[in-house]
Structures are given as structure tokens and as C-alpha cells.
Design a protein around this motif. Structure first.
Motif, PDB file in Angstrom:
ATOM      1  N   HIS A   1      21.808 -44.389 -23.556  1.00  0.00           N
ATOM      2  CA  HIS A   1      21.769 -43.281 -22.851  1.00  0.00           C
ATOM      3  C   HIS A   1      20.459 -42.684 -22.815  1.00  0.00           C
ATOM      4  O   HIS A   1      20.191 -41.750 -21.889  1.00  0.00           O
ATOM      5  CB  HIS A   1      22.454 -42.452 -23.986  1.00  0.00           C
ATOM      6  N   LEU A   2      19.528 -42.900 -23.929  1.00  0.00           N
ATOM      7  CA  LEU A   2      18.301 -42.366 -23.759  1.00  0.00           C
ATOM      8  C   LEU A   2      17.504 -42.621 -22.393  1.00  0.00           C
ATOM      9  O   LEU A   2      16.831 -41.756 -21.877  1.00  0.00           O
ATOM     10  CB  LEU A   2      17.155 -42.714 -25.012  1.00  0.00           C
ATOM     11  N   GLU A   3      17.638 -43.592 -22.094  1.00  0.00           N
ATOM     12  CA  GLU A   3      16.739 -44.549 -21.007  1.00  0.00           C
ATOM     13  C   GLU A   3      17.418 -43.700 -19.740  1.00  0.00           C
ATOM     14  O   GLU A   3      16.831 -43.299 -18.863  1.00  0.00           O
ATOM     15  CB  GLU A   3      16.867 -45.807 -20.828  1.00  0.00           C
ATOM     16  N   HIS A   4      18.685 -43.752 -19.523  1.00  0.00           N
ATOM     17  CA  HIS A   4      19.509 -43.314 -18.419  1.00  0.00           C
ATOM     18  C   HIS A   4      19.571 -41.615 -18.216  1.00  0.00           C
ATOM     19  O   HIS A   4      19.342 -41.366 -17.213  1.00  0.00           O
ATOM     20  CB  HIS A   4      20.897 -44.042 -18.230  1.00  0.00           C
ATOM     21  N   SER A   5      19.564 -41.101 -19.428  1.00  0.00           N
ATOM     22  CA  SER A   5      19.719 -39.696 -18.979  1.00  0.00           C
ATOM     23  C   SER A   5      18.411 -39.047 -18.777  1.00  0.00           C
ATOM     24  O   SER A   5      18.164 -37.847 -18.200  1.00  0.00           O
ATOM     25  CB  SER A   5      20.178 -39.161 -20.506  1.00  0.00           C
ATOM     26  N   THR A   6      17.358 -39.743 -18.841  1.00  0.00           N
ATOM     27  CA  THR A   6      15.996 -39.244 -18.659  1.00  0.00           C
ATOM     28  C   THR A   6      15.378 -39.773 -17.334  1.00  0.00           C
ATOM     29  O   THR A   6      14.123 -39.584 -17.397  1.00  0.00           O
ATOM     30  CB  THR A   6      15.108 -39.290 -19.796  1.00  0.00           C
ATOM     31  N   GLN A   7      15.966 -40.665 -16.792  1.00  0.00           N
ATOM     32  CA  GLN A   7      15.155 -41.515 -15.820  1.00  0.00           C
ATOM     33  C   GLN A   7      14.838 -40.727 -14.576  1.00  0.00           C
ATOM     34  O   GLN A   7      13.867 -41.162 -13.868  1.00  0.00           O
ATOM     35  CB  GLN A   7      16.218 -42.684 -15.279  1.00  0.00           C
ATOM     36  N   ASN A   8      15.398 -39.791 -14.314  1.00  0.00           N
ATOM     37  CA  ASN A   8      15.108 -38.761 -13.198  1.00  0.00           C
ATOM     38  C   ASN A   8      14.254 -37.644 -13.746  1.00  0.00           C
ATOM     39  O   ASN A   8      14.249 -36.670 -12.778  1.00  0.00           O
ATOM     40  CB  ASN A   8      16.257 -38.577 -12.260  1.00  0.00           C
ATOM     41  N   THR A   9      13.512 -37.479 -14.608  1.00  0.00           N
ATOM     42  CA  THR A   9      13.120 -36.423 -15.171  1.00  0.00           C
ATOM     43  C   THR A   9      11.526 -36.739 -15.272  1.00  0.00           C
ATOM     44  O   THR A   9      11.133 -37.843 -14.872  1.00  0.00           O
ATOM     45  CB  THR A   9      13.499 -36.138 -16.674  1.00  0.00           C
ATOM     46  N   SER A  10      10.705 -35.721 -15.629  1.00  0.00           N
ATOM     47  CA  SER A  10       9.417 -35.841 -15.597  1.00  0.00           C
ATOM     48  C   SER A  10       8.715 -36.655 -16.682  1.00  0.00           C
ATOM     49  O   SER A  10       7.766 -36.909 -16.800  1.00  0.00           O
ATOM     50  CB  SER A  10       8.516 -34.554 -15.359  1.00  0.00           C
ATOM     51  N   ASP A  11       9.890 -36.767 -17.706  1.00  0.00           N
ATOM     52  CA  ASP A  11       9.419 -37.438 -18.862  1.00  0.00           C
ATOM     53  C   ASP A  11      10.556 -38.615 -19.414  1.00  0.00           C
ATOM     54  O   ASP A  11      11.330 -38.589 -20.276  1.00  0.00           O
ATOM     55  CB  ASP A  11       9.186 -36.485 -20.342  1.00  0.00           C
ATOM     56  N   PRO A  12      10.441 -39.666 -18.557  1.00  0.00           N
ATOM     57  CA  PRO A  12      11.417 -40.878 -18.708  1.00  0.00           C
ATOM     58  C   PRO A  12      11.108 -41.238 -19.984  1.00  0.00           C
ATOM     59  O   PRO A  12       9.997 -41.610 -20.421  1.00  0.00           O
ATOM     60  CB  PRO A  12      11.372 -41.638 -17.500  1.00  0.00           C
ATOM     61  N   ILE A  13      12.258 -41.791 -20.672  1.00  0.00           N
ATOM     62  CA  ILE A  13      12.189 -42.466 -22.061  1.00  0.00           C
ATOM     63  C   ILE A  13      12.398 -43.803 -21.982  1.00  0.00           C
ATOM     64  O   ILE A  13      13.421 -44.303 -21.264  1.00  0.00           O
ATOM     65  CB  ILE A  13      12.858 -41.893 -23.136  1.00  0.00           C
ATOM     66  N   LYS A  14      11.559 -44.694 -22.462  1.00  0.00           N
ATOM     67  CA  LYS A  14      11.763 -46.293 -22.343  1.00  0.00           C
ATOM     68  C   LYS A  14      12.329 -46.352 -23.938  1.00  0.00           C
ATOM     69  O   LYS A  14      11.730 -46.023 -24.855  1.00  0.00           O
ATOM     70  CB  LYS A  14      10.540 -46.896 -22.402  1.00  0.00           C
ATOM     71  N   ALA A  15      13.514 -46.737 -23.975  1.00  0.00           N
ATOM     72  CA  ALA A  15      14.217 -47.098 -25.321  1.00  0.00           C
ATOM     73  C   ALA A  15      15.030 -48.388 -25.473  1.00  0.00           C
ATOM     74  O   ALA A  15      15.401 -49.044 -24.236  1.00  0.00           O
ATOM     75  CB  ALA A  15      15.259 -46.011 -25.487  1.00  0.00           C
ATOM     76  N   ILE A  16      14.781 -48.842 -26.377  1.00  0.00           N
ATOM     77  CA  ILE A  16      15.473 -50.442 -26.636  1.00  0.00           C
ATOM     78  C   ILE A  16      16.348 -50.276 -28.254  1.00  0.00           C
ATOM     79  O   ILE A  16      15.756 -49.660 -29.137  1.00  0.00           O
ATOM     80  CB  ILE A  16      14.384 -51.679 -26.475  1.00  0.00           C
ATOM     81  N   ALA A  17      17.267 -51.103 -28.085  1.00  0.00           N
ATOM     82  CA  ALA A  17      18.076 -51.359 -29.587  1.00  0.00           C
ATOM     83  C   ALA A  17      17.427 -52.406 -30.215  1.00  0.00           C
ATOM     84  O   ALA A  17      17.281 -53.473 -29.652  1.00  0.00           O
ATOM     85  CB  ALA A  17      19.602 -51.352 -29.287  1.00  0.00           C
TER      86      ALA A  17
ATOM     87  N   HIS B   1      25.154 -43.900 -14.355  1.00  0.00           N
ATOM     88  CA  HIS B   1      26.430 -44.710 -14.205  1.00  0.00           C
ATOM     89  C   HIS B   1      26.639 -45.296 -15.669  1.00  0.00           C
ATOM     90  O   HIS B   1      25.803 -45.485 -16.431  1.00  0.00           O
ATOM     91  CB  HIS B   1      26.014 -46.174 -13.490  1.00  0.00           C
ATOM     92  N   MET B   2      27.867 -45.126 -16.064  1.00  0.00           N
ATOM     93  CA  MET B   2      28.257 -45.813 -17.465  1.00  0.00           C
ATOM     94  C   MET B   2      29.276 -46.859 -17.104  1.00  0.00           C
ATOM     95  O   MET B   2      30.397 -46.932 -17.002  1.00  0.00           O
ATOM     96  CB  MET B   2      29.168 -44.584 -18.089  1.00  0.00           C
ATOM     97  N   PRO B   3      28.589 -48.029 -17.584  1.00  0.00           N
ATOM     98  CA  PRO B   3      29.268 -49.302 -17.451  1.00  0.00           C
ATOM     99  C   PRO B   3      30.435 -49.482 -18.596  1.00  0.00           C
ATOM    100  O   PRO B   3      30.612 -48.975 -19.671  1.00  0.00           O
ATOM    101  CB  PRO B   3      28.138 -50.436 -17.823  1.00  0.00           C
ATOM    102  N   HIS B   4      31.724 -50.085 -17.709  1.00  0.00           N
ATOM    103  CA  HIS B   4      32.926 -49.980 -18.728  1.00  0.00           C
ATOM    104  C   HIS B   4      32.676 -50.928 -19.929  1.00  0.00           C
ATOM    105  O   HIS B   4      33.346 -50.830 -20.736  1.00  0.00           O
ATOM    106  CB  HIS B   4      33.915 -50.691 -17.783  1.00  0.00           C
ATOM    107  N   GLU B   5      31.879 -51.970 -19.817  1.00  0.00           N
ATOM    108  CA  GLU B   5      31.676 -53.084 -20.805  1.00  0.00           C
ATOM    109  C   GLU B   5      30.981 -52.125 -22.091  1.00  0.00           C
ATOM    110  O   GLU B   5      31.555 -52.455 -23.046  1.00  0.00           O
ATOM    111  CB  GLU B   5      30.512 -54.100 -20.423  1.00  0.00           C
TER     112      GLU B   5
END
Length: 448
Positions: free
Chosen positions: A89-105, A220-224
């Protein structure tokens, strides 16, 4: 491996998707036949690409651009799913903003320990992830010690965990989601969510959906991923059982189901099916030896004391769903001494001073099932503390446990065979790790 495929088919059959078929374009899971096979679908591709990008950026000295989302070191399905969900969510919700977040579990368990939880293995397989867990970043794959890496990161997010382990204590805490007791960590974290629910994944998924639905354009929210979320909530809430599930578990499951490939199916049937299959997998532990049982569900950290000579003590808790007697039968010599020899080797390797093993199992009495719990306490004298200190610390913990009014302990039937600084009790209360751990931690912190 054949049993895993059978369990995988069982899960898909229990839920509305049947192996070998398609339902609303749902692809069947990859079948593993001893070789690594890449996962199918957006979720697996994203996870693998994110792991690659993180390691590339570490090599280039760009750690400060990354947020690590981490669950607890027990690594159960709830903790793993919550971390993967929020990182996505962090990565995808900010991908089109001026401050995109790189996040990994980050899964705070070694790679070779992931399959000690068959329910995780099954859930990941049915989420179409790459076999061998190559899509996931695990603790032993970190290219740098957490104590130094924590200073370089943008920050960390805690899920299913109220406070960071000591090795991550220098990292900035950006957010916290937990369904346990608030320990006061990260007071400035945002969001900072503490709420009693069956599953922490519920809290993460609810926040994700709330924020997703406010975006001008949803990502996009993957069904998996959606189905992984439902599985985590299902197993922790016993299939949305009314005695286990909170209102938040129920309502969030409804929202997630509507977006999944199972949207046309009855919520309770889906959740009951997921719970049945995952719970069956979770109990498939007979093939594990004692060492694997000890490390399968282990949580531990350094604890501060008021002792000037020993300011920190390493304290660890293992949870095992077998009795001491059954565990002894799993050792090579099937003798009491062998249990303690294997236990000593494991705790020595992990650098543990005080070990508490929490066993739970069921017996039959008058035709009815009866739940029994055991507590095995061992204090070592060869890591940070000498023999006199170990004797003193053992007595402090012993007294704290035996005088606590919330549990009534009975000495184990072979207590006369135990060595100094070893003790085993039985009890019939509902006190598991959430109750026992604070009692022991408070005793250690007060030890002088």
C-alpha cells in the motif's frame, strides 16, 4: 511435498476456487516439483522486483530512501500478511505523488524457518508466490546488521508488534499497527493504531482500504493479496467465529471480499473454508524435531535490568503445541537429558540467557477434551551472567511465576529429575505468552 499440494488443493476447494479450474480469471497456484518456479501474477512480480530494487539501492548507498515494514519475530501468517499488505500500500498509494515511498516488508525470521509454519507455506503458495520464498526479504538476507542499517533507513513501520526489537531501536518509527498492549513506543508515529482485534491484518487492511478509497484514482489491488489477507483474518478469528472475531474483523473481511475473486460467495463459507484448511496445515508438525519446534514460534530480545554488573539479559520465549513428554519422544535418545541437551545447544547458538518454553496440548478426561499448558524455565550461566547471578535470577523469575494470582502452577510429574535452574510446571489456565511474558519481563527488569 505431495502433502503440500494436497493441502493446497484443499484450501482452494474449501474456498470458492478449485484447483485446476478458473474462477473470475483466478489462476491456479504454481505446482512445485523440487525446483524453483517463479510466481504468477502482479503480487509476486511486485514483491520480487521490490526485493531486487532494495538490494540494488543498498549497494548504491541509498538506504535512506527505504521504509522497512516489519512484523514480530514469531513470523506467523498474521504478522507476515500485515507487513506485505502495508508495504504494498505505501508504495502504490504514493507512486504518482511528488514524494513516492519505497517500502519493503521484512520478515524477521530466517529463510529456512519460514516453512516451519506450514500454514504460511500453504497461504503463500496459493497466493501464487515464487517457491522457496524467493519473493520475500527475510532477516538473514539483510546485507547489513540491523543496528547499523536502522540508522540509515527512512524509517520502520511496526505491524503486529508494539515496539521494535533492541537491534532496531535506533530506527525512526513511522507507523505502528498492533492488536496487543500499547507499550508507548513511537509516540509520534502516524498512523498509530492499537485496537483489540483477532488479527492485526484487520487493522492494516482497514487503513489501506480507507486510504485507497480516498485516492482520485485507485491503484491495482491484486486478488492474490486480497485472498492472503482473508486467510490471515480467517485463521486468527477461527473463520469469523462470533467468540473470536471483533466487529472490525467482520467488517474489514466484508470489504476485502468484495474486491476479491470470491466476491460472489458467502463470506462465512469463504472464511470457514480458509480457516479449516489453514488450521489443518498449521497442525501438520509431526515431522519437526525438537530444535525446529523450539525455533518455529520463538520471540525474544534483550531486556534491561537494574543490576549494575549485568545491565541487559537475553530473554526468549518459545511456544510449542506438544507436551514435554511428547517433545522428549522426538529426541534421538527419547530421554529427558536429551531434551535439555538440544535445548541448551539451541539457546547457546541464539545467545539466550533465560529461556521460557510454553507448551500447550489437549488430553481427554471423561470423554471431553481438556487443554493443558506447561511452562519450562531454564536460566543459563555461560553467556552474560555467572553462576551466582544465574541462581539469583532463576529464583526471582521462579517466585514471580509461582506467586502470580492469575495462574495456578503445579510442578511437572518429573520435576525431581530436573537440574539446578531448570523448572517445569503445568497449569490449566488460559495464560499463554501474552500473559506469561510480561510477568517474566517485569521480574527480569527488577532483578538486582
Amino acid at each position: 511435498m505431495r502433502s503440500l499440494c494436497i493441502l493446497s488443493s484443499t484450501l482452494l476447494a474449501a474456498a470458492p476456487v478449485v484447483a485446476g479450474s478458473r474462477h473470475n480469471n483466478h489462476q491456479v497456484p504454481v505446482r512445485i516439483h523440487g525446483t524453483i518456479e517463479k510466481g504468477i501474477g502482479h503480487f509476486s512480480e511486485w514483491s520480487r522486483a521490490t526485493k531486487r530494487e532494495f538490494l540494488i539501492d543498498w549497494q548504491a548507498g541509498k538506504e535512506s530512501e527505504w521504509t522497512l515494514v516489519q512484523g514480530n519475530e514469531g513470523g506467523d501468517l498474521d504478522s507476515m500478511t500485515a507487513a506485505l499488505t502495508w508495504a504494498y500500500h505505501l508504495e502504490h498509494s504514493t507512486q504518482n505523488t511528488s514524494d513516492p515511498i519505497k517500502a519493503i516488508a521484512l520478515l524477521q525470521t530466517p529463510t529456512d524457518a519460514l516453512d516451519l509454519r506450514p500454514e504460511n507455506q500453504l497461504a503463500l503458495k496459493n497466493s501464487l508466490m515464487t517457491s522457496g520464498h524467493e519473493d520475500l526479504l527475510t532477516l538473514d538476507e539483510l546485507p547489513e546488521d540491523p543496528e547499523t542499517l536502522s540508522l540509515k533507513l527512512r524509517g520502520i513501520v511496526l505491524v503486529d508488534h508494539a515496539e521494535p526489537l533492541r537491534k532496531w531501536s535506533k530506527a525512526k518509527i513511522l507507523s505502528i499497527f498492533d492488536h496487543h498492549v500499547d507499550r508507548g513506543a513511537g509516540p509520534d508515529a502516524e498512523p498509530r493504531v492499537f485496537e483489540t482485534t483477532a488479527s492485526c491484518t484487520t487493522l492494516v487492511a482497514r487503513q489501506m482500504l480507507d486510504e485507497l478509497e480516498k485516492l482520485e484514482e485507485e491503484y491495482h489491488m491484486p486478488h492474490e493479496l486480497l485472498e492472503l489477507i482473508l486467510g490471515a483474518i480467517a485463521i486468527d478469528s477461527s473463520g469469523l467465529d462470533e467468540d473470536s472475531a471483533s466487529e472490525a474483523d467482520l467488517e474489514t473481511s466484508k470489504r476485502v471480499l468484495k474486491r476479491s475473486n470470491w466476491a460472489k460467495n458467502d463470506l462465512y463459507k469463504v472464511m470457514e473454508g480458509l480457516n479449516d484448511a489453514l488450521s489443518k496445515a498449521k497442525k501438520d508438525l509431526d515431522h519437526l524435531g525438537l530444535r525446529d519446534l523450539l525455533r518455529r514460534d520463538y520471540k525474544g530480545d534483550l531486556v534491561d535490568t537494574v543490576s549494575p554488573s549485568t545491565p541487559t539479559v537475553s530473554l526468549g520465549f518459545a511456544s510449542i503445541s506438544y507436551s514435554m513428554d511428547a517433545q522428549i519422544d522426538k529426541t534421538e535418545f527419547q530421554e529427558l537429558f536429551d531434551w535439555f541437551a538440544i535445548h541448551a545447544a539451541w539457546t547457546a547458538g541464539a545467545g539466550v540467557d533465560v529461556s521460557v518454553t510454553l507448551n500447550n496440548y489437549k488430553t481427554r478426561e471423561n470423554g471431553k477434551k481438556k487443554k493443558i499448558r506447561e511452562i519450562a524455565l531454564v536460566v543459563r550461566d555461560d553467556v552474560r551472567i555467572d553462576q551466582d547471578q544465574a541462581d539469583s535470577l532463576f529464583k526471582v523469575i521462579y517466585d514471580a511465576l509461582t506467586t502470580n494470582s492469575s495462574i495456578s502452577l503445579t510442578p511437572w510429574h518429573r520435576v525431581s529429575e530436573l537440574a539446578p535452574r531448570q523448572m517445569v510446571w503445568t497449569h490449566e489456565s488460559d495464560a499463554g505468552r501474552k500473559v506469561i511474558r510480561p510477568i517474566v519481563e517485569d521480574a527480569v527488569m527488577a532483578w538486582t
